[in-house]
Design a protein around this motif. Structure first.
Motif, PDB file in Angstrom:
ATOM      1  N   GLU A  21       0.825  -1.205   0.000  1.00  0.00           N
ATOM      2  CA  GLU A  21       0.000   0.000   0.000  1.00  0.00           C
ATOM      3  C   GLU A  21       0.868   1.268   0.000  1.00  0.00           C
ATOM      4  O   GLU A  21       0.609   2.211  -0.750  1.00  0.00           O
ATOM      5  CB  GLU A  21      -0.950   0.008   1.199  1.00  0.00           C
ATOM      6  CG  GLU A  21      -1.982  -1.108   1.181  1.00  0.00           C
ATOM      7  CD  GLU A  21      -2.970  -1.011   0.034  1.00  0.00           C
ATOM      8  OE1 GLU A  21      -3.296   0.110  -0.386  1.00  0.00           O
ATOM      9  OE2 GLU A  21      -3.407  -2.073  -0.443  1.00  0.00           O
ATOM     10  N   MET A  22       1.888   1.288   0.829  1.00  0.00           N
ATOM     11  CA  MET A  22       2.782   2.449   0.893  1.00  0.00           C
ATOM     12  C   MET A  22       3.550   2.611  -0.416  1.00  0.00           C
ATOM     13  O   MET A  22       3.713   3.726  -0.915  1.00  0.00           O
ATOM     14  CB  MET A  22       3.758   2.312   2.066  1.00  0.00           C
ATOM     15  CG  MET A  22       4.644   3.518   2.238  1.00  0.00           C
ATOM     16  SD  MET A  22       3.756   5.059   2.497  1.00  0.00           S
ATOM     17  CE  MET A  22       3.312   4.902   4.189  1.00  0.00           C
ATOM     18  N   ALA A  23       4.001   1.505  -0.977  1.00  0.00           N
ATOM     19  CA  ALA A  23       4.744   1.573  -2.239  1.00  0.00           C
ATOM     20  C   ALA A  23       3.850   2.100  -3.359  1.00  0.00           C
ATOM     21  O   ALA A  23       4.309   2.875  -4.204  1.00  0.00           O
ATOM     22  CB  ALA A  23       5.293   0.198  -2.595  1.00  0.00           C
ATOM     23  N   LEU A  24       2.585   1.709  -3.368  1.00  0.00           N
ATOM     24  CA  LEU A  24       1.661   2.218  -4.380  1.00  0.00           C
ATOM     25  C   LEU A  24       1.406   3.710  -4.192  1.00  0.00           C
ATOM     26  O   LEU A  24       1.332   4.461  -5.165  1.00  0.00           O
ATOM     27  CB  LEU A  24       0.333   1.447  -4.344  1.00  0.00           C
ATOM     28  CG  LEU A  24       0.342   0.082  -5.002  1.00  0.00           C
ATOM     29  CD1 LEU A  24      -0.981  -0.634  -4.760  1.00  0.00           C
ATOM     30  CD2 LEU A  24       0.627   0.190  -6.488  1.00  0.00           C
ATOM     31  N   LEU A  25       1.288   4.135  -2.948  1.00  0.00           N
ATOM     32  CA  LEU A  25       1.121   5.566  -2.673  1.00  0.00           C
ATOM     33  C   LEU A  25       2.314   6.362  -3.195  1.00  0.00           C
ATOM     34  O   LEU A  25       2.154   7.406  -3.839  1.00  0.00           O
ATOM     35  CB  LEU A  25       0.978   5.792  -1.172  1.00  0.00           C
ATOM     36  CG  LEU A  25      -0.426   5.886  -0.627  1.00  0.00           C
ATOM     37  CD1 LEU A  25      -0.393   5.919   0.894  1.00  0.00           C
ATOM     38  CD2 LEU A  25      -1.138   7.092  -1.168  1.00  0.00           C
ATOM     39  N   ALA A  27       4.439   5.403  -5.507  1.00  0.00           N
ATOM     40  CA  ALA A  27       4.490   5.305  -6.965  1.00  0.00           C
ATOM     41  C   ALA A  27       3.498   6.279  -7.601  1.00  0.00           C
ATOM     42  O   ALA A  27       3.805   6.905  -8.617  1.00  0.00           O
ATOM     43  CB  ALA A  27       4.186   3.868  -7.402  1.00  0.00           C
ATOM     44  N   ARG A  28       2.332   6.425  -6.997  1.00  0.00           N
ATOM     45  CA  ARG A  28       1.355   7.377  -7.529  1.00  0.00           C
ATOM     46  C   ARG A  28       1.847   8.816  -7.366  1.00  0.00           C
ATOM     47  O   ARG A  28       1.589   9.663  -8.218  1.00  0.00           O
ATOM     48  CB  ARG A  28       0.016   7.202  -6.823  1.00  0.00           C
ATOM     49  CG  ARG A  28      -0.709   5.947  -7.226  1.00  0.00           C
ATOM     50  CD  ARG A  28      -2.070   5.826  -6.554  1.00  0.00           C
ATOM     51  NE  ARG A  28      -2.664   4.542  -6.876  1.00  0.00           N
ATOM     52  CZ  ARG A  28      -3.100   3.669  -5.985  1.00  0.00           C
ATOM     53  NH1 ARG A  28      -3.033   3.942  -4.702  1.00  0.00           N
ATOM     54  NH2 ARG A  28      -3.616   2.523  -6.375  1.00  0.00           N
ATOM     55  N   THR A  29       2.550   9.068  -6.286  1.00  0.00           N
ATOM     56  CA  THR A  29       3.058  10.418  -6.029  1.00  0.00           C
ATOM     57  C   THR A  29       4.185  10.779  -6.989  1.00  0.00           C
ATOM     58  O   THR A  29       4.219  11.884  -7.534  1.00  0.00           O
ATOM     59  CB  THR A  29       3.571  10.521  -4.574  1.00  0.00           C
ATOM     60  OG1 THR A  29       2.495  10.215  -3.688  1.00  0.00           O
ATOM     61  CG2 THR A  29       4.094  11.906  -4.271  1.00  0.00           C
ATOM     62  N   TYR A  30       5.104   9.848  -7.198  1.00  0.00           N
ATOM     63  CA  TYR A  30       6.288  10.134  -7.993  1.00  0.00           C
ATOM     64  C   TYR A  30       6.187   9.670  -9.435  1.00  0.00           C
ATOM     65  O   TYR A  30       7.079   9.927 -10.227  1.00  0.00           O
ATOM     66  CB  TYR A  30       7.529   9.520  -7.332  1.00  0.00           C
ATOM     67  CG  TYR A  30       7.754  10.063  -5.945  1.00  0.00           C
ATOM     68  CD1 TYR A  30       8.086  11.403  -5.747  1.00  0.00           C
ATOM     69  CD2 TYR A  30       7.598   9.263  -4.831  1.00  0.00           C
ATOM     70  CE1 TYR A  30       8.278  11.916  -4.475  1.00  0.00           C
ATOM     71  CE2 TYR A  30       7.785   9.765  -3.549  1.00  0.00           C
ATOM     72  CZ  TYR A  30       8.119  11.091  -3.384  1.00  0.00           C
ATOM     73  OH  TYR A  30       8.300  11.597  -2.120  1.00  0.00           O
ATOM     74  N   GLY A  31       5.113   8.978  -9.770  1.00  0.00           N
ATOM     75  CA  GLY A  31       4.916   8.501 -11.137  1.00  0.00           C
ATOM     76  C   GLY A  31       5.144   7.010 -11.257  1.00  0.00           C
ATOM     77  O   GLY A  31       6.079   6.459 -10.674  1.00  0.00           O
ATOM     78  N   MET A  32       4.265   6.378 -11.990  1.00  0.00           N
ATOM     79  CA  MET A  32       4.326   4.925 -12.181  1.00  0.00           C
ATOM     80  C   MET A  32       4.774   4.606 -13.593  1.00  0.00           C
ATOM     81  O   MET A  32       4.403   5.308 -14.536  1.00  0.00           O
ATOM     82  CB  MET A  32       2.935   4.303 -12.005  1.00  0.00           C
ATOM     83  CG  MET A  32       2.456   4.140 -10.623  1.00  0.00           C
ATOM     84  SD  MET A  32       0.998   3.069 -10.668  1.00  0.00           S
ATOM     85  CE  MET A  32      -0.042   3.922  -9.534  1.00  0.00           C
ATOM     86  N   THR A  33       5.505   3.533 -13.716  1.00  0.00           N
ATOM     87  CA  THR A  33       5.822   3.032 -15.047  1.00  0.00           C
ATOM     88  C   THR A  33       4.567   2.370 -15.608  1.00  0.00           C
ATOM     89  O   THR A  33       3.635   2.040 -14.876  1.00  0.00           O
ATOM     90  CB  THR A  33       6.958   1.989 -14.996  1.00  0.00           C
ATOM     91  OG1 THR A  33       6.494   0.840 -14.288  1.00  0.00           O
ATOM     92  CG2 THR A  33       8.208   2.551 -14.348  1.00  0.00           C
TER      93      THR A  33
END
Length: 74
Positions: A21-25, A27-33
């Motif tokens: 959950e934290m990693a997804l947060l 990734a959404r903040t900094y951009g996802m591949t």
């Protein structure tokens, strides 16, 4: 299928399941591949399917219980 998608997403993000959950947060903040975005969408889809299956199972169990109670009452 849900577990497979969950672990695939964890692997892509390089985290353990508890940190997803934290990693997804982040990734959404900094951009996802694209790969992470697609894996996330597949996991979310399987979460929805799992919830629907659980609801169907609970409904079936309730119907079965009601049928048993009716048979006992007769």
């Amino acid at each position: 299928m849900n577990e497979q998608r969950h672990f695939a997403l964890c692997k892509l993000l390089g985290v353990k399941p508890a940190g997803l959950e934290m990693a997804l947060l982040e990734a959404r903040t900094y951009g996802m591949t694209h790969e992470v975005r697609q894996a996330s969408a597949l996991w979310m889809e399987s979460e929805d399917e799992l919830a629907q299956a659980t609801t169907l199972l609970e409904t079936a169990e309730s119907i079965q219980r009601n049928r048993i109670y009716q048979e006992l009452d007769e």
